[in-house]
Write a protein that holds these residues in place. Structure first.
Motif, short mmCIF file in Angstrom:
data_model
loop_
_atom_site.label_atom_id
_atom_site.label_comp_id
_atom_site.label_asym_id
_atom_site.label_seq_id
_atom_site.Cartn_x
_atom_site.Cartn_y
_atom_site.Cartn_z
N ARG A 81 0.83 -1.21 0.00
CA ARG A 81 0.00 0.00 0.00
C ARG A 81 0.86 1.26 0.00
N ALA A 82 1.97 1.22 0.75
CA ALA A 82 2.84 2.39 0.81
C ALA A 82 3.49 2.66 -0.54
N ARG A 83 3.98 1.62 -1.20
CA ARG A 83 4.57 1.80 -2.52
C ARG A 83 3.54 2.35 -3.51
N ALA A 84 2.33 1.79 -3.47
CA ALA A 84 1.29 2.23 -4.40
C ALA A 84 0.94 3.70 -4.16
N ALA A 85 0.87 4.12 -2.90
CA ALA A 85 0.53 5.50 -2.59
C ALA A 85 1.59 6.46 -3.10
N VAL A 86 2.85 6.12 -2.89
CA VAL A 86 3.94 6.98 -3.36
C VAL A 86 3.98 7.02 -4.88
N ASP A 87 3.79 5.87 -5.50
CA ASP A 87 3.80 5.83 -6.96
C ASP A 87 2.65 6.63 -7.55
N ALA A 88 1.58 6.81 -6.77
CA ALA A 88 0.42 7.58 -7.23
C ALA A 88 0.52 9.06 -6.87
N GLY A 89 1.65 9.45 -6.27
CA GLY A 89 1.88 10.87 -6.05
C GLY A 89 1.95 11.32 -4.62
N ALA A 90 1.79 10.44 -3.64
CA ALA A 90 1.90 10.86 -2.24
C ALA A 90 3.33 11.29 -1.93
N LEU A 91 3.46 12.34 -1.14
CA LEU A 91 4.79 12.82 -0.75
C LEU A 91 5.50 11.82 0.15
N GLY A 92 4.73 11.12 0.94
CA GLY A 92 5.29 10.15 1.87
C GLY A 92 4.18 9.36 2.53
N VAL A 93 4.57 8.48 3.43
CA VAL A 93 3.62 7.58 4.09
C VAL A 93 3.88 7.59 5.58
N VAL A 94 2.81 7.58 6.36
CA VAL A 94 2.87 7.43 7.81
C VAL A 94 2.20 6.12 8.19
N LEU A 95 2.84 5.36 9.06
CA LEU A 95 2.27 4.13 9.57
C LEU A 95 2.13 4.25 11.08
#
Length: 345
Positions: A81-95
């Motif tokens: 999910r984190a990779r997909a979010a970044v590849d879709a344009g998210a600046l970063g991911v918080v878990l």
């Protein structure tokens, strides 16, 4: 007249696995348990208070469990999910994650996180409805870190109590304090000052990167603590009843710089001869292991000469995870030794 399109809002993906940050306690301030709506309230409260700095925060719950119940399969989903979010344009991911095994999750994800964008892990020591709950501040700091340009290409990070830690160095230092995490031997990488990061030292390169998919399950690696009067005789019991048959590796939390009793050495050597790799870490919080300081039977130089790998600055719990990942990828003895050498063994 042509109107220019509105600029797309900066976006951070929030993934959650539960933990104290998403728990409620009873009226007496005890008995905290997972709450069905704590996560949504926390994210909404952050947005409502403007604590996200105008960043669009998109929340997806993967699980709502205590950190002791987090499995590699959960983290495989997090990674996807984190990779997909970044590849879709998210600046970063918080878990968001429970604190008991947070350092292990951060370390394991850091073996596989292969994007420039930050993946920031955070949590809380106080439940969401507790007086002085620390979750909102930790989440705010994590969101700011995930969106910060200075955090790019640093891998997985941990944001907690105003500090930003490297995944490979962070450890839980208190079971009660809201300032629960520390980094050995360097201290935190940076301070989080609102939307700004205040670096304290240049980040080192990450060793032992694996990439690819995180396995659904990891090979069985046992951890044993060695102490006064202990020759690791439990290994004899495992061998006699066949329990050692499924053992793929062993990590020993040794004394001092990674020492075991002389009587334990033949048992560890027997495991090596059976094709089971052995790693010796130290149960001491700071300083790591040594391959050179001592050469008596059971000391670092003696163990290395027998083919045992020293864990360096890695704690026993992180050494276990690294050995599991290496075994899952088919690493041989030389590759295992090389990977641990990157942590100053």
């Amino acid at each position: 007249m042509t109107t220019a399109p509105a600029a797309e809002a900066a976006r951070v993906q929030l993934l959650s696995l539960g933990g104290t940050i998403f728990m409620h306690q009873d009226a007496d301030g005890q008995g905290a348990v997972p709450s069905d709506d704590a996560g949504a309230r926390l994210a909404a409260g952050l947005r409502g208070a403007g604590g996200d700095g105008g960043i669009e925060l998109v929340h997806e719950e993967i699980a709502n469990v205590s950190s002791a119940s987090v499995r590699p399969s959960h983290l495989r989903t997090v990674l996807q999910r984190a990779r997909a979010a970044v590849d879709a344009g998210a600046l970063g991911v918080v878990l968001t994650h429970g604190t008991d095994t947070l350092e292990e999750t951060a370390f394991l994800l850091n073996r596989f996180w292969d994007r420039d964008a930050p993946l920031v892990v955070t949590g809380a020591m106080r439940p969401a409805n507790a007086a002085g709950a620390d979750g909102p501040a930790n989440l705010q700091d994590a969101v700011h870190a995930a969106a910060a340009a200075l955090a790019r290409r640093l891998g997985v990070l941990v944001a907690f109590d105003g500090a930003l830690h490297l995944a490979d160095r962070v450890t839980k230092a208190s079971s009660r304090s809201v300032s629960a995490f520390a980094s050995e031997p360097s201290g935190p990488l940076a301070l989080v000052d609102g939307p700004l990061l205040r670096p304290l030292f240049p980040a080192p390169m990450r060793p032992a990167l694996v990439g690819g998919d995180l396995p659904e399950e990891l090979p069985t690696v046992a951890t044993m603590t060695s102490g006064l009067g202990d020759d690791l005789t439990l290994l004899d019991a495992l061998a006699s009843n066949g329990s050692a048959a499924g053992l793929r590796g062993l990590v020993v939390a040794g004394a001092g710089m990674g020492h075991v009793a002389a009587g334990a050495v033949p048992r560890l050597t027997a495991l090596l001869e059976a094709g089971v790799p052995v790693v010796v870490a130290t149960r001491v919080a700071s300083g790591g292991t040594s391959e050179t300081h001592y050469a008596y039977p059971g000391a670092g130089a003696d163990l290395v000469a027998r083919g045992i790998v020293m864990a360096g600055l890695l704690s026993p719990q992180k050494a276990r995870l690294l050995l599991q990942v290496l075994l899952a990828t088919g690493a041989d003895a030389a590759a295992i030794r090389e990977a641990f050498a990157g942590f100053g063994s």
